[in-house]
Motif scaffolding. Structure first.
Motif, mmCIF file in Angstrom:
data_model
loop_
_atom_site.group_PDB
_atom_site.id
_atom_site.type_symbol
_atom_site.label_atom_id
_atom_site.label_comp_id
_atom_site.label_asym_id
_atom_site.label_seq_id
_atom_site.Cartn_x
_atom_site.Cartn_y
_atom_site.Cartn_z
ATOM 1 N N VAL A 1 3.678 17.664 53.668
ATOM 2 C CA VAL A 1 3.191 16.382 53.155
ATOM 3 C C VAL A 1 3.036 16.445 51.642
ATOM 4 O O VAL A 1 2.480 17.405 51.098
ATOM 5 N N TYR A 2 3.544 15.426 50.975
ATOM 6 C CA TYR A 2 3.384 15.249 49.533
ATOM 7 C C TYR A 2 2.618 13.947 49.324
ATOM 8 O O TYR A 2 3.003 12.907 49.855
ATOM 9 N N LYS A 3 1.542 14.004 48.541
ATOM 10 C CA LYS A 3 0.691 12.834 48.314
ATOM 11 C C LYS A 3 0.853 12.343 46.881
ATOM 12 O O LYS A 3 1.053 13.134 45.967
ATOM 13 N N PHE A 4 0.731 11.018 46.709
ATOM 14 C CA PHE A 4 0.956 10.383 45.412
ATOM 15 C C PHE A 4 -0.114 9.339 45.144
ATOM 16 O O PHE A 4 -0.602 8.692 46.066
ATOM 17 N N ASP A 5 -0.440 9.145 43.867
ATOM 18 C CA ASP A 5 -1.456 8.147 43.533
ATOM 19 C C ASP A 5 -0.893 6.736 43.500
ATOM 20 O O ASP A 5 -1.648 5.775 43.456
ATOM 21 N N ALA A 6 0.428 6.597 43.572
ATOM 22 C CA ALA A 6 1.046 5.273 43.564
ATOM 23 C C ALA A 6 2.451 5.372 44.156
ATOM 24 O O ALA A 6 3.094 6.419 44.079
ATOM 25 N N THR B 1 -10.256 13.635 45.425
ATOM 26 C CA THR B 1 -10.051 15.081 45.510
ATOM 27 C C THR B 1 -8.578 15.461 45.420
ATOM 28 O O THR B 1 -8.197 16.309 44.630
ATOM 29 N N ASP B 2 -7.733 14.831 46.267
ATOM 30 C CA ASP B 2 -6.302 15.147 46.280
ATOM 31 C C ASP B 2 -5.646 14.723 44.973
ATOM 32 O O ASP B 2 -6.019 13.701 44.388
ATOM 33 N N GLY B 3 -4.663 15.509 44.553
ATOM 34 C CA GLY B 3 -3.914 15.189 43.346
ATOM 35 C C GLY B 3 -2.525 14.669 43.673
ATOM 36 O O GLY B 3 -1.951 15.003 44.711
ATOM 37 N N CYS B 4 -1.995 13.862 42.784
ATOM 38 C CA CYS B 4 -0.646 13.316 42.928
ATOM 39 C C CYS B 4 0.368 14.435 42.708
ATOM 40 O O CYS B 4 0.301 15.146 41.701
ATOM 41 N N HIS B 5 1.286 14.585 43.633
ATOM 42 C CA HIS B 5 2.289 15.643 43.541
ATOM 43 C C HIS B 5 3.243 15.418 42.361
ATOM 44 O O HIS B 5 3.802 16.362 41.832
ATOM 45 N N PHE B 6 3.382 14.169 41.922
ATOM 46 C CA PHE B 6 4.314 13.868 40.833
ATOM 47 C C PHE B 6 3.629 13.922 39.463
ATOM 48 O O PHE B 6 4.033 14.674 38.595
ATOM 49 N N CYS B 7 2.588 13.132 39.263
ATOM 50 C CA CYS B 7 1.981 13.020 37.925
ATOM 51 C C CYS B 7 0.734 13.879 37.750
ATOM 52 O O CYS B 7 0.200 13.971 36.651
ATOM 53 N N LYS B 8 0.251 14.466 38.846
ATOM 54 C CA LYS B 8 -0.904 15.377 38.842
ATOM 55 C C LYS B 8 -2.255 14.678 38.650
ATOM 56 O O LYS B 8 -3.278 15.333 38.559
ATOM 57 N N MET B 9 -2.284 13.351 38.578
ATOM 58 C CA MET B 9 -3.558 12.640 38.486
ATOM 59 C C MET B 9 -4.295 12.735 39.821
ATOM 60 O O MET B 9 -3.676 12.866 40.873
ATOM 61 N N THR B 10 -5.612 12.655 39.793
ATOM 62 C CA THR B 10 -6.398 12.620 41.020
ATOM 63 C C THR B 10 -6.188 11.258 41.680
ATOM 64 O O THR B 10 -6.200 10.228 41.009
ATOM 65 N N ILE B 11 -6.009 11.265 42.985
ATOM 66 C CA ILE B 11 -5.776 10.020 43.725
ATOM 67 C C ILE B 11 -7.125 9.363 44.007
ATOM 68 O O ILE B 11 -7.953 9.921 44.726
#
Length: 145
Positions: free
Chosen positions: A56-61, A30-40
């Motif tokens: 909070v900033y979330k990232f896929d990697a 559901t959440d998206g990566c704040h940098f690349c916009k991919m779904t985590i």
């Protein structure tokens, strides 16, 4: 004067407690990566930054988190967190983690970067999968080149 102090305390106290500096769970899928916009979706490679104000900033990697830092005032950051490769969904302090870059362990953005809570854990997997280990500081230098 007493009434003014009491009123100010009542108004300021919620602001103080409203800005908690703490990680938030990642909603995988559901959440998206704040940098690349991919779904985590990857539960062993996600990362998170928490600012001193509690944003909070979330990232896929972890590599997305590091690239995001180039565009952000890092003095505002309180917590750098990465998923522990051996414990899916568990966020660990990235500044104390040991990282492994191994071509035999794919990560979402292709940096082959994984975080481990202990150096022993990283070295054990390194024996199996190959690659090179890094501390947080040496990892940041590696990515700046």
């Amino acid at each position: 004067m007493k009434t003014l102090k009491k009123t100010l305390t009542i108004l300021i106290l919620p602001l103080y407690f409203g800005c908690q500096v703490a990680p938030q769970p990642i909603a995988y899928g559901t959440d998206g990566c704040h940098f690349c916009k991919m779904t985590i979706v990857d539960k062993v490679h996600a990362a998170e930054i928490v600012t001193k104000k509690g944003k909070v900033y979330k990232f896929d990697a972890t590599e997305c988190m590091i690239n995001f830092m180039d565009e952000f005032d890092t003095a505002a950051i309180q917590l750098y967190l990465s998923n522990d490769y051996l414990e899916p969904e568990a966020l660990i302090d990235a500044t104390k983690a040991t990282f492994l870059i191994s071509k035999n362990i794919p990560s979402p953005m292709g940096a082959f970067l994984s975080a481990f809570k202990t150096q022993a854990d990283a070295e054990k997997l390194q024996l199996e999968k190959g690659g090179e280990t890094y501390s947080w500081d040496t990892l940041l230098k590696h990515f700046s080149n």
